[in-house]
Design a protein around this motif. Structure first.
Motif, short mmCIF file in Angstrom:
data_model
loop_
_atom_site.label_atom_id
_atom_site.label_comp_id
_atom_site.label_asym_id
_atom_site.label_seq_id
_atom_site.Cartn_x
_atom_site.Cartn_y
_atom_site.Cartn_z
N LEU A 1 0.85 -1.20 0.00
CA LEU A 1 0.00 0.00 0.00
C LEU A 1 0.88 1.25 0.00
O LEU A 1 0.67 2.19 -0.77
N VAL A 2 1.89 1.24 0.85
CA VAL A 2 2.81 2.38 0.93
C VAL A 2 3.48 2.60 -0.42
O VAL A 2 3.54 3.72 -0.94
N ASP A 3 3.96 1.50 -1.04
CA ASP A 3 4.63 1.62 -2.34
C ASP A 3 3.68 2.20 -3.37
O ASP A 3 4.07 3.04 -4.19
N THR A 4 2.42 1.74 -3.35
CA THR A 4 1.45 2.20 -4.34
C THR A 4 1.22 3.70 -4.20
O THR A 4 1.23 4.45 -5.19
N ILE A 5 1.02 4.15 -2.96
CA ILE A 5 0.77 5.58 -2.76
C ILE A 5 2.02 6.38 -3.11
O ILE A 5 1.94 7.46 -3.71
N ALA A 6 3.18 5.82 -2.78
CA ALA A 6 4.42 6.53 -3.05
C ALA A 6 4.64 6.70 -4.55
O ALA A 6 5.34 7.60 -5.00
N ALA A 7 4.03 5.79 -5.34
CA ALA A 7 4.23 5.86 -6.78
C ALA A 7 3.49 7.04 -7.40
O ALA A 7 3.80 7.47 -8.50
N MET A 8 2.46 7.58 -6.70
CA MET A 8 1.71 8.72 -7.24
C MET A 8 2.39 10.02 -6.81
O MET A 8 2.91 10.11 -5.70
N LEU B 1 -2.04 13.42 4.84
CA LEU B 1 -2.36 12.14 4.21
C LEU B 1 -1.37 11.75 3.12
O LEU B 1 -1.32 10.60 2.72
N THR B 2 -0.60 12.72 2.62
CA THR B 2 0.35 12.37 1.57
C THR B 2 1.78 12.24 2.09
O THR B 2 2.65 11.84 1.35
N HIS B 3 2.01 12.58 3.34
CA HIS B 3 3.38 12.61 3.81
C HIS B 3 3.72 11.60 4.91
O HIS B 3 4.74 11.71 5.56
N TRP B 4 2.89 10.58 5.10
CA TRP B 4 3.18 9.63 6.17
C TRP B 4 3.99 8.44 5.71
O TRP B 4 4.41 7.60 6.50
N LEU C 1 -0.24 15.85 -6.74
CA LEU C 1 -1.47 15.45 -7.43
C LEU C 1 -2.46 14.86 -6.43
O LEU C 1 -3.65 15.19 -6.40
N LEU C 2 -1.92 13.98 -5.58
CA LEU C 2 -2.74 13.35 -4.56
C LEU C 2 -3.29 14.40 -3.59
O LEU C 2 -4.47 14.37 -3.22
N GLY C 3 -2.42 15.36 -3.24
CA GLY C 3 -2.83 16.43 -2.34
C GLY C 3 -3.94 17.27 -2.93
O GLY C 3 -4.92 17.61 -2.27
N ILE C 4 -3.80 17.58 -4.20
CA ILE C 4 -4.83 18.36 -4.90
C ILE C 4 -6.15 17.62 -4.89
O ILE C 4 -7.22 18.17 -4.62
N PHE C 5 -6.06 16.30 -5.14
CA PHE C 5 -7.24 15.46 -5.17
C PHE C 5 -7.98 15.52 -3.82
O PHE C 5 -9.20 15.69 -3.76
N ILE C 6 -7.21 15.41 -2.75
CA ILE C 6 -7.81 15.41 -1.42
C ILE C 6 -8.46 16.77 -1.11
O ILE C 6 -9.59 16.84 -0.63
N VAL C 7 -7.73 17.87 -1.43
CA VAL C 7 -8.27 19.20 -1.15
C VAL C 7 -9.53 19.45 -1.98
O VAL C 7 -10.51 20.02 -1.51
N ALA C 8 -9.49 18.95 -3.22
CA ALA C 8 -10.62 19.19 -4.12
C ALA C 8 -11.89 18.53 -3.62
O ALA C 8 -12.99 18.98 -3.86
N MET C 9 -11.73 17.43 -2.85
CA MET C 9 -12.90 16.75 -2.32
C MET C 9 -13.49 17.50 -1.14
O MET C 9 -14.66 17.35 -0.83
N LEU C 10 -12.63 18.28 -0.45
CA LEU C 10 -13.11 19.03 0.72
C LEU C 10 -13.22 20.50 0.34
O LEU C 10 -12.76 20.91 -0.71
N ARG C 11 -13.83 21.33 1.24
CA ARG C 11 -13.89 22.76 0.97
C ARG C 11 -12.54 23.38 1.33
O ARG C 11 -11.91 22.95 2.29
#
Lengths: 218, 350, 289
Positions: free
Chosen positions: C121-128, C154-157, C132-142
């Motif tokens: 799981l860690v490897d998979t997330i690290a591959a993105m 969530l992107t730096h652990w 981009l991932l951060g933008i995705f998360i912010v875009a889902m929230l206000r």
């Protein structure tokens, strides 16, 4: 096999593809001192770890006082685990550098729920037995010598009054005087509690002097 | 034993460590001579200061250490020593043009120590070989590099590397492995080969056999002995009395920062002069297997007078004065009430 | 005893080349943090106030770093921006430490298939790509402070999880753990008394090292307009807003928040590196020899 004994029965063990023990038998009766010799890589330490219930054999089993032990490490009930104690070659590797010698010695008692006051008393008593002075007990491992630290490890090993004590090259790093003292303390404990002792060493003179019989693993 | 001048003459070496709350008396007024072809062992209980001796001679003490005394290393000796290393001309220092002036290892500037002394003139056989080898190079590259740095030509070095490997008991094929692929014993032999590569006239071995099994211990010791027989001087520091007995010419017994007895090996093991030496020998499993009674004193809190008096059954009020041990010859005992042999051995020629 | 003495000796403080750098870094950081803490008391700022009579004034005594295209003091807004960035940085690093620490501890102590799944799981997330991932998360929230903290956390652990796991794996087979098991210590006791105390300094270090990363990440999000609401001062917002002024010759509007960002994060990283050198006996030993 009858009577009280710690025994390895036809045990095999391997690391990766390398087999270090192949159907080995070893029997340590209560009150007996067994010497174990053999060239490096012959599996002496692995056998000690198997007997200390810290490692699972690929095949065969370890039996403790007639009962075959299933599982390893945490799977073994505490009462069973604490009947066998092990003393390693390097006391530095075998102690937590953050703890004081007193905490190191008392740790097995604290871990099994002994109240602090009682643990303190027993620690003082054991420190005296192994020849550690009180001022050393408040120090951490980095501030004592190998010899002093190994004495603390011996005190920790004896804290639960084990029925069997396994010494894996436990005196190889020590000077002659400390070695003789450690051996004397173990001998005295053994007489008093009729404990079984395994002495692993590459020093033939030491085994000849210390052990009742010597098994060569090669 | 030779009658030549000492290669290394340590005189009055004293090392103190300043701690925030105490001073550690690690080495006190130590005298020791080592001649070419001589193997001197320093033995003692853990914490007696014997390792500090090695560190002091190599200039590897931490900065809060104060060192006094001298450790004169003769630099012309190696040139006069021939035939030990095949077809090589002259020693590192002779090539360096230092001439015959002795170097004081204790006063030598760190740069000179690092560039001209350590490795070249004083070789170190380390205690833990696994951590002293560069993990990213094969044994062969390490060895060839060392040989080239010490005067072998590009073509000559690989041949010399193979010879050295055989010398220390390594299969030359094993030289192509990386340090982590070697067993503890093989790594120890490689580390020894590296120490021997520059053919240093003085070898320092600090607990070289810790953690090795008996055959390897014997092998390493015999290697040191052979080096010695070829003309090198060896200082072996060990807690292992059997090791000292096997290979040493003379043994110095150290107790609480001082050498208390220095005697020819045979004499020491047969009839020790100092009560402490006798007690230490009695602790051997071959003998009484009886520990030295009591505890060694803390190096931060040494008693006045003989430090062994509190553990000694021969002690008298006279022991409150430090016994003299200013001589630098083998065969002397620092004790007010030495055992029988002492008088006998006071005559032993140096 | 000799070894013991030598080790004790090594713990004494001594002057090293890194010492000066650490002092400078510490001073810079202290000034920055102090400014952030005292700013609301000493120089209150109405975030939405604008003064069109004072646009793009060059640096002067009244405005040490000039004003921007809406007549706002650039230095003061940079300090307020740094407040936000550091706040986000610290909280995001804490979020990362909690997630990373938990995942690493699970993988490192349980091992086996739990370890394999978590690490894949860690490897998979690290591959993105992080951003981009951060933008995705912010875009889902206000867009809000909380959303940015979550996005960064969530992107730096991942690296924290890896550090904790590898540390636990290397500890797990050390003889002192064997000794504890043999002495009767249960799983929880081994974990809490013998394993975690050794990992915690490492975890704290990883978390501190994460703060500058998080600050940059937050700045990047704000720069892209995905961070805080535009009227609130944030280093990213300001650098973005300053682009227009840059073309009009008012270089100070972007430069000041940019410089603050670089100087403060560098100081933070330098100080952490210095701490690491003191903390890690292995690094310390290498420095000695």
């Amino acid at each position: 096999m009858t009577g009280r004994a710690l025994a390895a029965c036809q045990v095999s063990a391997s690391y990766g593809s390398q087999r270090v023990l192949d159907r080995v038998d070893l029997h340590i009766a209560a009150g007996e001192t067994v010497g174990l010799s053999g060239p490096s890589g012959s599996g002496k330490s692995t056998l000690a770890r198997l007997l200390a219930l810290l490692h699972r054999p690929d095949s065969g089993h370890v039996s403790l006082d007639g009962a075959a032990v299933t599982g390893t490490r945490h799977q073994v009930p505490v009462a069973m685990r604490t009947r066998v104690a092990i003393l390693f070659q390097s006391p530095r590797a075998a102690t937590d550098p953050r703890l004081t010698l007193a905490e190191i010695i008392a740790e097995p008692l604290r871990a099994t729920g002994t109240p602090a006051e009682q643990a303190r008393e027993r620690t003082a008593e054991l420190a005296d037995t192994v020849g550690l002075t009180t001022d050393l007990l408040t120090r951490r491992p980095h501030a004592v010598s190998d010899g002093q630290l190994q004495r603390a490890c011996l005190a920790r090993a004896l804290v639960h009054r084990p029925a069997y004590l396994l010494c894996d090259e436990a005196t190889a790093m020590l000077d002659a005087s400390t070695q003789a003292h450690v051996a004397a303390v173990i001998g005295e404990y053994q007489r008093r509690h009729s404990a079984g002792v395994l002495v692993i060493s590459h020093d033939a003179a030491l085994l000849a002097r210390w052990a009742d019989r010597v098994v060569d693993l090669s | 034993m030779t009658t030549t001048d000492p290669l290394l003459a340590v005189a009055g070496l004293t090392v103190r460590f300043r701690l925030p709350d105490a001073v550690v008396h690690a080495v006190t007024d130590l005298h020791l001579d080592i001649r070419p072809g001589e193997l001197v062992a320093v033995v003692g209980e853990s914490g007696c200061g014997k390792s500090v001796l090695a560190h002091a001679l190599l200039g590897l003490l931490p900065r809060n250490a104060t060192v006094t005394g001298r450790a004169l290393l003769r630099t012309d000796s190696a040139g006069s020593r021939s035939g030990s290393a095949g077809s090589r001309g002259g020693s590192a220092l002779a090539r360096g043009g230092d001439g015959a002036a002795p170097v004081d290892l204790l006063a030598c500037p760190p740069r000179q120590l690092a560039r001209q002394v350590r490795g070249r003139v004083v070789g170190l056989v380390p205690q833990s070989p696994a951590t002293s080898l560069t993990p990213v190079r094969t044994g062969r590259r390490l060895l060839v590099e060392t040989l080239r740095a010490h005067g072998h030509t590009g073509a000559d070095a690989p041949v010399a590397a193979d010879r050295l490997a055989v010398d220390v008991g390594l299969d030359p094929a094993d030289l192509d492995r990386y340090p982590h692929e070697l067993s503890g014993g093989m790594a120890q032999r490689l580390a020894t080969a590296l120490a021997l590569a520059p053919d240093p006239p003085l070898l320092l071995a600090d607990e070289p056999t810790t953690g090795l099994d008996r055959p390897l211990v014997d092998h390493t010791l015999d290697l040191l002995r052979r080096r010695c027989d070829a003309g090198a001087a060896v200082l072996l520091i060990t807690h292992d009395l059997a090791a000292a007995q096997r290979v040493a010419d003379t043994v110095a017994v150290m107790y609480a920062s001082r050498i208390v007895e220095h005697a020819p090996t045979e004499a020491l093991f047969e009839a020790p002069g100092h009560p402490y030496s006798a007690a230490l020998l009695d602790a051997l499993p071959q003998r009484a297997f009886r520990p030295v009674p009591g505890h060694p004193p803390m190096l931060t809190d040494l008693p006045a007078g003989c430090a062994f008096a509190a553990r000694c059954d021969r002690a008298t009020p006279a022991c409150r004065v430090q016994p003299a041990f200013t001589g630098i010859r083998a065969g002397q005992v620092a004790c007010h009430h030495p055992l029988e042999r002492a008088e006998l051995c006071a005559e032993v020629p140096a | 005893m000799t070894a013991a003495v030598l080790t004790r000796v090594r713990r004494l403080p001594r002057l090293r080349p890194g010492r000066l750098g650490a002092t400078v870094a510490g001073t810079v950081l202290a000034v920055a943090v102090l400014a952030c803490l005292l700013a609301p008391v000493l120089w209150p700022l109405d975030q939405s106030a604008i003064d069109l009579s004072q646009t793009r004034l060059a640096p002067s005594a009244a405005h040490p770093a000039g004003t921007d295209d809406l007549g706002r003091d650039v230095l003061l807004r940079s300090i307020y921006g740094l407040r936000v960035s550091l706040l986000v940085g610290v909280f995001a690093a804490l979020v990362a430490a909690v997630i990373g620490g938990a995942v690493g501890a699970l993988a490192g102590t349980l091992g086996g298939w739990v370890d394999r799944i978590l690490m894949r799981l860690v490897d998979t997330i690290a591959a993105m790509p992080h951003l981009l991932l951060g933008i995705f998360i912010v875009a889902m929230l206000r867009p809000s402070l909380g959303a940015v903290v979550l996005s960064v956390g969530l992107t730096h652990w991942l690296s924290t999880a890896r550090i904790v796991r590898s540390e636990l794996l290397s500890l797990r087979h050390r003889p002192f753990i064997d000794a504890a098991v043999s002495g009767g210590a249960g799983r929880m006791r081994v974990l809490t008394r013998h394993l975690l105390p050794h990992v915690l300094p490492r975890l704290a270090l990883a978390t501190t090292l994460m703060i500058p990363h998080a600050v940059w990440h937050e700045t990047a999000l704000s720069f892209l307009g995905l961070g805080l609401p535009p009227h609130l001062a944030s280093l990213g917002n300001m650098i973005n807003d300053g682009r227009g002024s840059l073309l009009a010759g008012a270089w100070w509007a972007s430069l000041t928040p940019g410089l603050v960002l670089i100087v403060v994060t560098l100081a933070l990283a330098a100080l952490t590196a210095h701490w690491r050198d003191h903390l890690d006996p292995r690094v310390r030993a290498e420095l000695q020899l």
